[in-house]
Design a protein around this motif. Structure first.
Motif, PDB file in Angstrom:
ATOM      1  N   MET A 120       0.802  -1.212   0.000  1.00 51.03           N
ATOM      2  CA  MET A 120       0.000   0.000   0.000  1.00 51.03           C
ATOM      3  C   MET A 120       0.842   1.272   0.000  1.00 51.03           C
ATOM      4  SD  MET A 120      -3.186   0.913   2.394  1.00 51.03           S
ATOM      5  CE  MET A 120      -4.087  -0.329   1.497  1.00 51.03           C
ATOM      6  N   GLN A 121       1.693   1.419   0.991  1.00 54.17           N
ATOM      7  CA  GLN A 121       2.463   2.658   1.087  1.00 54.17           C
ATOM      8  C   GLN A 121       3.521   2.751  -0.007  1.00 54.17           C
ATOM      9  OE1 GLN A 121       3.908   2.948   5.110  1.00 54.17           O
ATOM     10  NE2 GLN A 121       1.910   3.531   5.911  1.00 54.17           N
ATOM     11  N   THR A 122       3.965   1.618  -0.519  1.00 55.35           N
ATOM     12  CA  THR A 122       4.975   1.623  -1.576  1.00 55.35           C
ATOM     13  C   THR A 122       4.444   2.238  -2.857  1.00 55.35           C
ATOM     14  OG1 THR A 122       5.983  -0.370  -0.651  1.00 55.35           O
ATOM     15  CG2 THR A 122       6.535   0.174  -2.925  1.00 55.35           C
ATOM     16  N   ILE A 123       3.176   1.962  -3.176  1.00 53.71           N
ATOM     17  CA  ILE A 123       2.609   2.429  -4.445  1.00 53.71           C
ATOM     18  C   ILE A 123       1.881   3.761  -4.318  1.00 53.71           C
ATOM     19  CG2 ILE A 123       2.389   0.094  -5.343  1.00 53.71           C
ATOM     20  CD1 ILE A 123      -0.576   0.186  -4.680  1.00 53.71           C
ATOM     21  N   GLY A 124       1.912   4.377  -3.146  1.00 55.41           N
ATOM     22  CA  GLY A 124       1.331   5.711  -3.005  1.00 55.41           C
ATOM     23  C   GLY A 124       0.001   5.757  -2.287  1.00 55.41           C
ATOM     24  N   LEU A 125      -0.432   4.650  -1.673  1.00 58.45           N
ATOM     25  CA  LEU A 125      -1.668   4.633  -0.896  1.00 58.45           C
ATOM     26  C   LEU A 125      -1.349   4.718   0.595  1.00 58.45           C
ATOM     27  CD1 LEU A 125      -3.633   1.822  -2.804  1.00 58.45           C
ATOM     28  CD2 LEU A 125      -3.950   4.296  -2.992  1.00 58.45           C
ATOM     29  N   GLN A 126      -2.391   4.988   1.379  1.00 60.57           N
ATOM     30  CA  GLN A 126      -2.250   5.064   2.836  1.00 60.57           C
ATOM     31  C   GLN A 126      -3.088   3.975   3.502  1.00 60.57           C
ATOM     32  OE1 GLN A 126       0.016   7.188   4.012  1.00 60.57           O
ATOM     33  NE2 GLN A 126       0.349   7.913   1.903  1.00 60.57           N
ATOM     34  N   SER A 127      -2.874   3.757   4.775  1.00 58.97           N
ATOM     35  CA  SER A 127      -3.573   2.682   5.486  1.00 58.97           C
ATOM     36  C   SER A 127      -5.082   2.881   5.467  1.00 58.97           C
ATOM     37  CB  SER A 127      -3.071   2.594   6.934  1.00 58.97           C
ATOM     38  OG  SER A 127      -3.243   3.849   7.592  1.00 58.97           O
ATOM     39  N   GLU A 128      -5.538   4.135   5.460  1.00 59.23           N
ATOM     40  CA  GLU A 128      -6.982   4.388   5.440  1.00 59.23           C
ATOM     41  C   GLU A 128      -7.616   4.053   4.087  1.00 59.23           C
ATOM     42  OE1 GLU A 128      -4.900   8.503   5.086  1.00 59.23           O
ATOM     43  OE2 GLU A 128      -4.662   6.643   6.237  1.00 59.23           O
ATOM     44  N   ASP A 129      -6.788   3.769   3.102  1.00 56.15           N
ATOM     45  CA  ASP A 129      -7.314   3.398   1.790  1.00 56.15           C
ATOM     46  C   ASP A 129      -7.568   1.905   1.650  1.00 56.15           C
ATOM     47  OD1 ASP A 129      -7.060   6.081   0.948  1.00 56.15           O
ATOM     48  OD2 ASP A 129      -4.960   5.758   0.392  1.00 56.15           O
ATOM     49  N   LEU A 130      -7.178   1.106   2.633  1.00 56.19           N
ATOM     50  CA  LEU A 130      -7.336  -0.350   2.541  1.00 56.19           C
ATOM     51  C   LEU A 130      -8.789  -0.788   2.350  1.00 56.19           C
ATOM     52  CD1 LEU A 130      -6.078  -3.157   2.607  1.00 56.19           C
ATOM     53  CD2 LEU A 130      -6.243  -3.105   5.107  1.00 56.19           C
ATOM     54  N   GLN A 170       1.173  -3.057 -18.699  1.00 56.43           N
ATOM     55  CA  GLN A 170      -0.048  -2.287 -18.921  1.00 56.43           C
ATOM     56  C   GLN A 170      -0.731  -1.844 -17.633  1.00 56.43           C
ATOM     57  OE1 GLN A 170      -2.485  -4.657 -21.514  1.00 56.43           O
ATOM     58  NE2 GLN A 170      -1.011  -4.592 -23.191  1.00 56.43           N
ATOM     59  N   GLU A 171      -0.452  -2.505 -16.528  1.00 59.31           N
ATOM     60  CA  GLU A 171      -1.061  -2.121 -15.260  1.00 59.31           C
ATOM     61  C   GLU A 171      -0.013  -1.753 -14.212  1.00 59.31           C
ATOM     62  OE1 GLU A 171      -4.146  -1.603 -14.864  1.00 59.31           O
ATOM     63  OE2 GLU A 171      -4.982  -2.550 -16.630  1.00 59.31           O
ATOM     64  N   ALA A 172       1.079  -2.531 -14.170  1.00 62.63           N
ATOM     65  CA  ALA A 172       2.112  -2.244 -13.175  1.00 62.63           C
ATOM     66  C   ALA A 172       2.761  -0.893 -13.413  1.00 62.63           C
ATOM     67  CB  ALA A 172       3.173  -3.348 -13.186  1.00 62.63           C
ATOM     68  N   ASP A 173       2.699  -0.401 -14.659  1.00 69.12           N
ATOM     69  CA  ASP A 173       3.304   0.897 -14.951  1.00 69.12           C
ATOM     70  C   ASP A 173       2.644   2.014 -14.149  1.00 69.12           C
ATOM     71  OD1 ASP A 173       0.948   0.597 -16.336  1.00 69.12           O
ATOM     72  OD2 ASP A 173       1.642   1.605 -18.147  1.00 69.12           O
ATOM     73  N   THR A 174       1.319   1.941 -14.014  1.00 67.58           N
ATOM     74  CA  THR A 174       0.620   2.962 -13.229  1.00 67.58           C
ATOM     75  C   THR A 174       1.026   2.886 -11.759  1.00 67.58           C
ATOM     76  OG1 THR A 174      -1.262   2.836 -14.750  1.00 67.58           O
ATOM     77  CG2 THR A 174      -1.647   3.888 -12.619  1.00 67.58           C
ATOM     78  N   LEU A 175       1.157   1.663 -11.251  1.00 70.81           N
ATOM     79  CA  LEU A 175       1.603   1.492  -9.867  1.00 70.81           C
ATOM     80  C   LEU A 175       3.022   2.019  -9.697  1.00 70.81           C
ATOM     81  CD1 LEU A 175       0.236  -2.112  -9.148  1.00 70.81           C
ATOM     82  CD2 LEU A 175      -0.840   0.083  -8.624  1.00 70.81           C
ATOM     83  N   LEU A 176       3.858   1.794 -10.708  1.00 68.14           N
ATOM     84  CA  LEU A 176       5.237   2.278 -10.649  1.00 68.14           C
ATOM     85  C   LEU A 176       5.276   3.806 -10.653  1.00 68.14           C
ATOM     86  CD1 LEU A 176       8.214   1.419 -10.630  1.00 68.14           C
ATOM     87  CD2 LEU A 176       8.150   1.404 -13.131  1.00 68.14           C
ATOM     88  N   VAL A 177       4.443   4.418 -11.484  1.00 69.41           N
ATOM     89  CA  VAL A 177       4.358   5.879 -11.499  1.00 69.41           C
ATOM     90  C   VAL A 177       3.891   6.389 -10.141  1.00 69.41           C
ATOM     91  CG1 VAL A 177       3.150   7.859 -12.502  1.00 69.41           C
ATOM     92  CG2 VAL A 177       4.008   6.046 -13.986  1.00 69.41           C
ATOM     93  N   GLY A 178       2.911   5.698  -9.542  1.00 72.21           N
ATOM     94  CA  GLY A 178       2.442   6.093  -8.226  1.00 72.21           C
ATOM     95  C   GLY A 178       3.528   5.975  -7.175  1.00 72.21           C
ATOM     96  N   ALA A 179       4.342   4.925  -7.274  1.00 74.96           N
ATOM     97  CA  ALA A 179       5.411   4.719  -6.299  1.00 74.96           C
ATOM     98  C   ALA A 179       6.477   5.802  -6.398  1.00 74.96           C
ATOM     99  CB  ALA A 179       6.041   3.344  -6.496  1.00 74.96           C
ATOM    100  N   LEU A 180       6.795   6.227  -7.631  1.00 77.95           N
ATOM    101  CA  LEU A 180       7.866   7.207  -7.823  1.00 77.95           C
ATOM    102  C   LEU A 180       7.387   8.648  -7.774  1.00 77.95           C
ATOM    103  CD1 LEU A 180       9.921   5.459 -10.670  1.00 77.95           C
ATOM    104  CD2 LEU A 180      10.380   5.487  -8.220  1.00 77.95           C
ATOM    105  N   GLY A 181       6.142   8.880  -8.238  1.00 80.28           N
ATOM    106  CA  GLY A 181       5.670  10.262  -8.345  1.00 80.28           C
ATOM    107  C   GLY A 181       4.474  10.604  -7.481  1.00 80.28           C
ATOM    108  N   GLY A 182       3.878   9.620  -6.797  1.00 75.21           N
ATOM    109  CA  GLY A 182       2.724   9.883  -5.962  1.00 75.21           C
ATOM    110  C   GLY A 182       1.409   9.697  -6.693  1.00 75.21           C
ATOM    111  N   ALA A 183       0.316   9.828  -5.950  1.00 76.20           N
ATOM    112  CA  ALA A 183      -1.016   9.554  -6.493  1.00 76.20           C
ATOM    113  C   ALA A 183      -1.388  10.531  -7.606  1.00 76.20           C
ATOM    114  CB  ALA A 183      -2.058   9.621  -5.375  1.00 76.20           C
TER     115      ALA A 183
END
Length: 462
Positions: free
Chosen positions: A140-150, A273-286
């Protein structure tokens, strides 16, 4: 015993038993004409569906703002990434094996074949739902989410658990019901728009949008399953739910090896096609993930063309190859590639000319920053469009292993490019990685399908 209605007569846009119109060695005008009508229906339906989905995305973006919209995108992407990571794309082996079974049609045996696909779909959906929740807990926190988003992740996992797609897709495509495929999907999209518009007017929060997307996806799955069972009945296939489930691997040897190959290929495509968005979130935020998602969503409208062509032509290509009509097979594949390349170039020009204005009008000025990402993504789309007929050709030739190897090498190149360019160019680096992936895929698949089909053609003339 009733015989299968391969092309239902009431579907006016599909070829009614058109196989007889395809002379050995060269497909006739009626062959391309009837399929072209089917492609147009699919294209029209998918364009309408894509525009509705884009409008729903716009309503969510305008209501939530860039930060919360980014969270919304990451939740959906995590679920779809988990789903596609373990999905078996069972429609591909189902169509391939059903095409081989058609000559000696057996209703009960066909019912068992479709049951095989349905069981495979169900197992993969349940595994994907568990993976979605587990991924949310661990990453969660790695890809740009917080615990309240679970809780959002856990809610959307319900839609993943029920998202059975391969079985109904194979049933409708084999039945020639391309008009149904084209316009049925717009029903759920229209429902989503109505609910999203209500959320926009009421100013509801992210939880409302997660519930809307989850509920509508479950409704969409139920609708497709209902229609697919009706389609199989009209084709003369015994009800898969009542079919003999014993010894399925022994009765259909090679089905699982084909399915595993397409699963691994799908997994590799998912990582780009999907992990790229997660990677962008991890490096650049939501917020960066939200902008990147917008570019991909707009570009997906063009990618639907390739999916439409594959939907219509893959069953016919499999039949042409099974009948050893190699020249017709090569002609169909090559013409499709030329047509898709032309369409892709036209879409790129339109994006360059009108993309910035369209983003400002539909999404708001704060999302105009996605313009450069959109142009780069469209270049990648052109390459993916060109590769779509090649992939269908190789699957028709029963060469999923080649598709798998190419997908593996292209995925390695994707991540090398992404990790080198993203620290420098940010989200644009992910688009550049897509271009590298598409270029290697298009070239490699072309080389393999041309070489293999040439050898087969030489063998049939000896």
């Amino acid at each position: 015993m009733s015989q299968p209605t391969r092309y239902p007569a009431e579907i006016a846009d599909t070829p009614a038993a058109q196989d007889a119109d395809v002379p050995s060695g060269k497909p006739g005008k009626s062959f391309f004409g009837s399929r072209f009508v089917s492609i147009l229906h699919l294209f029209g339906g998918n364009i309408a569906n894509s525009l509705l989905m884009l409008l729903g995305t716009a309503l969510a973006a305008r209501t939530l703002g860039t930060e919360q919209f980014g969270v919304f995108v990451l939740v959906l992407t995590l679920g779809r990434f988990s789903e596609r990571l373990v999905r078996f794309e069972s429609w591909q082996p189902l169509i391939r094996f059903a095409a081989s079974e058609e000559q000696s049609f057996d209703s009960d045996r066909m019912g068992s074949l479709f049951l095989y696909g349905l069981l495979l779909d169900t197992a993969s959906c349940l595994l994907a739902a568990a993976l979605t929740i587990g991924g949310g807990l661990l990453l969660m926190q790695t890809i740009g989410l917080q615990s309240e988003d679970l809780p959002f992740v856990m809610i959307f996992a319900a839609a993943i658990a029920l998202n059975i797609r391969g079985f109904p897709t194979a049933a409708l495509r084999l039945g020639g019901q391309f008009r149904t495929l084209a316009y049925l999907q717009t029903v759920s999209s229209f429902v989503r728009i109505m609910l999203a518009f209500a959320a926009f007017l009421m100013g509801w929060d992210i939880l409302a949008f997660i519930l809307i997307w989850t509920g509508v996806q479950i409704f969409d799955t139920a609708l497709f399953l209902f229609i697919s069972f009706r389609s199989l009945k009209r084709q003369g296939v015994a009800n898969p739910l009542k079919a003999d489930w014993r010894n399925l691997p022994q009765r259909f040897p090679g089905f699982m090896s084909f399915a595993w190959s397409t699963n691994i290929s799908s997994t590799l495509r998912t990582m780009t096609q999907e992990a790229d968005t997660l990677l962008v979130g991890a490096l650049g935020g939501a917020s960066s993930a939200g902008l990147y998602h917008i570019a991909k969503r707009v570009a997906k409208v063009a990618m639907q063309i390739g999916a439409n062509v594959q939907a219509v032509m893959y069953p016919d290509m499999a039949r042409l190859w099974a009948r050893l009509e190699i020249h017709a097979f090569r002609t169909v594949t090559f013409r499709l590639q030329l047509a898709l390349m032309a369409i892709g170039l036209a879409a790129l020009v339109a994006t360059i000319l009108f993309g910035k204005q369209a983003l400002a009008l539909v999404l708001g000025s704060e999302f105009v920053a996605a313009y450069g990402l959109l142009i780069a993504q469209m270049v990648a789309v052109i390459l993916i469009l060109h590769a779509a007929p090649s992939r269908s050709a190789l699957l028709s030739m029963h060469r999923p292993g080649v598709v798998l190897i190419v997908a593996a090498l292209s995925t390695v190149l994707f991540f090398i490019t992404a990790f080198v360019t993203m620290p420098i160019y940010g989200a644009l680096g992910a688009n550049l990685a897509h271009i590298a992936f598409g270029l290697l895929t298009a070239v490699a698949l072309d080389v393999f399908w041309w070489r293999e089909s040439r050898r087969a053609m030489e063998g049939t003339t000896d």
